[in-house]
Enzyme design. Structure first.
Site, PDB file in Angstrom:
ATOM      1  N   ARG A  40      12.940   7.477  -9.776  1.00  0.00           N
ATOM      2  CA  ARG A  40      12.338   7.742  -8.474  1.00  0.00           C
ATOM      3  C   ARG A  40      13.866   7.187  -7.684  1.00  0.00           C
ATOM      4  NH1 ARG A  40       9.344   5.547  -3.872  1.00  0.00           N
ATOM      5  NH2 ARG A  40       8.462   7.815  -2.738  1.00  0.00           N
ATOM      6  N   SER A 109       2.899  17.104  -6.944  1.00  0.00           N
ATOM      7  CA  SER A 109       2.461  15.885  -6.216  1.00  0.00           C
ATOM      8  C   SER A 109       1.121  17.221  -5.248  1.00  0.00           C
ATOM      9  CB  SER A 109       2.932  15.309  -5.297  1.00  0.00           C
ATOM     10  OG  SER A 109       3.696  14.462  -5.856  1.00  0.00           O
ATOM     11  N   LYS A 138       4.286   5.192  -0.940  1.00  0.00           N
ATOM     12  CA  LYS A 138       4.083   6.830  -1.237  1.00  0.00           C
ATOM     13  C   LYS A 138       3.748   7.208  -0.242  1.00  0.00           C
ATOM     14  CE  LYS A 138       3.964   9.608  -4.490  1.00  0.00           C
ATOM     15  NZ  LYS A 138       4.921  10.532  -4.053  1.00  0.00           N
TER      16      LYS A 138
END
Length: 215
Positions: A40, A109, A138
Site C-alpha cells: 500500500r 473495496s 483507512k
C-alpha cells in the site's frame, strides 16, 4: 490460486511500524503464517513504491505468498505482482482487467451490497469489505464507526467471491467477521504496529481458525 485460503491479509504501512522497514514487517508476518500481502504505502512516491515492491516481490515469491499492489496497475506490472486491489475511486475493475489480463488477481473495496455486486459483475476476484469497525488507518466515506458484521454478512450472501473484512480488525474481534461469512481479514496496525509482528500474525490466525464455520 485458492483465494478461499486467504484468512490473514497484511496491508503494508511503514509509517506506523515503529521505525522498522516494511520488508522486515513482511518477513515477520510471513514467519507468522500470513496468507497474502498488499503493498500500500500511499504516502510514498511511485519510485519508492516500485523499489519496495521489487524487494517485496522477491521476499513473497520465495515463500509462495501472493503479492497484491494497491491502486497502481503500472507498479503491479513492473514488479510482476500477482494482482491489484482498487477502491471505489480508483480505476474501474473492468479497466484493470483489460490491462492486467485474465490471470491477474483483482480485488475491489466495497462498503455496500450494491458496490460489492457491481465489482463482482465487473470481474473482481475478491472483495475487501469495510471498514468493518471504526478505524484511523483507512478512511472510508460514511464508515467512521464501521459498517458492522451484519453488513458483511449481507455482502457475503450477495456475492460468490471471497470476502475479506478490513478496518479496525484485531485478534479480539476477527472471529465475528469470520462468523459473518468472511473468508478472512485484512489488517494494517494489528501486525505492523505490534511489538512482535510474527506473534501478532500467529495470534490473529489462531483467532480465525478457532471459529466453527458451521455455527
Amino acid at each position: 490460486m485458492n483465494l478461499n485460503g486467504w484468512q490473514t491479509y497484511l496491508v503494508t504501512q511503514e509509517s506506523i511500524s515503529a521505525g522498522r522497514s516494511t520488508q522486515a514487517i513482511v518477513e515477520a508476518a510471513i514467519a507468522g503464517g500470513i496468507d497474502v500481502v498488499q503493498l500500500r504505502e500511499k504516502d510514498t512516491s511511485a519510485q519508492q513504491r516500485y523499489e519496495l515492491g521489487r524487494e517485496l516481490r522477491s521476499i513473497t515469491a520465495a515463500h509462495d505468498i501472493p503479492l497484491i499492489v494497491n491502486d497502481r496497475v503500472d507498479i503491479a506490472l513492473a514488479i510482476d505482482a500477482d494482482g491489484v486491489h482498487v477502491g471505489q475511486s480508483d480505476l474501474p475493475v473492468s479497466v484493470v482487467r483489460e490491462q492486467l489480463g485474465t490471470d491477474a488477481l483483482i480485488g475491489c473495496s466495497a462498503a455496500t451490497v450494491d458496490e460489492a455486486t457491481a465489482a463482482v459483475d465487473a470481474g473482481a476476484d475478491y472483495l475487501g469489505v469495510g471498514a468493518v469497525y471504526g478505524t484511523t488507518s483507512k478512511k472510508v466515506a460514511g464508515t467512521k464507526n464501521g459498517i458492522g458484521t451484519d453488513r458483511v454478512a449481507k455482502i457475503v450472501d450477495a456475492v460468490d467471491v471471497p470476502v475479506i473484512g478490513i478496518g479496525g480488525i484485531t485478534a479480539d474481534n476477527a472471529a465475528a467477521v469470520i462468523e459473518a461469512g468472511a473468508t478472512g481479514v485484512a489488517v494494517i496496525s494489528e501486525i505492523t504496529a505490534a511489538d512482535d509482528p510474527t506473534t501478532a500474525t500467529q495470534t490473529l490466525a489462531a483467532s480465525i481458525t478457532e471459529v466453527d464455520h458451521h455455527v
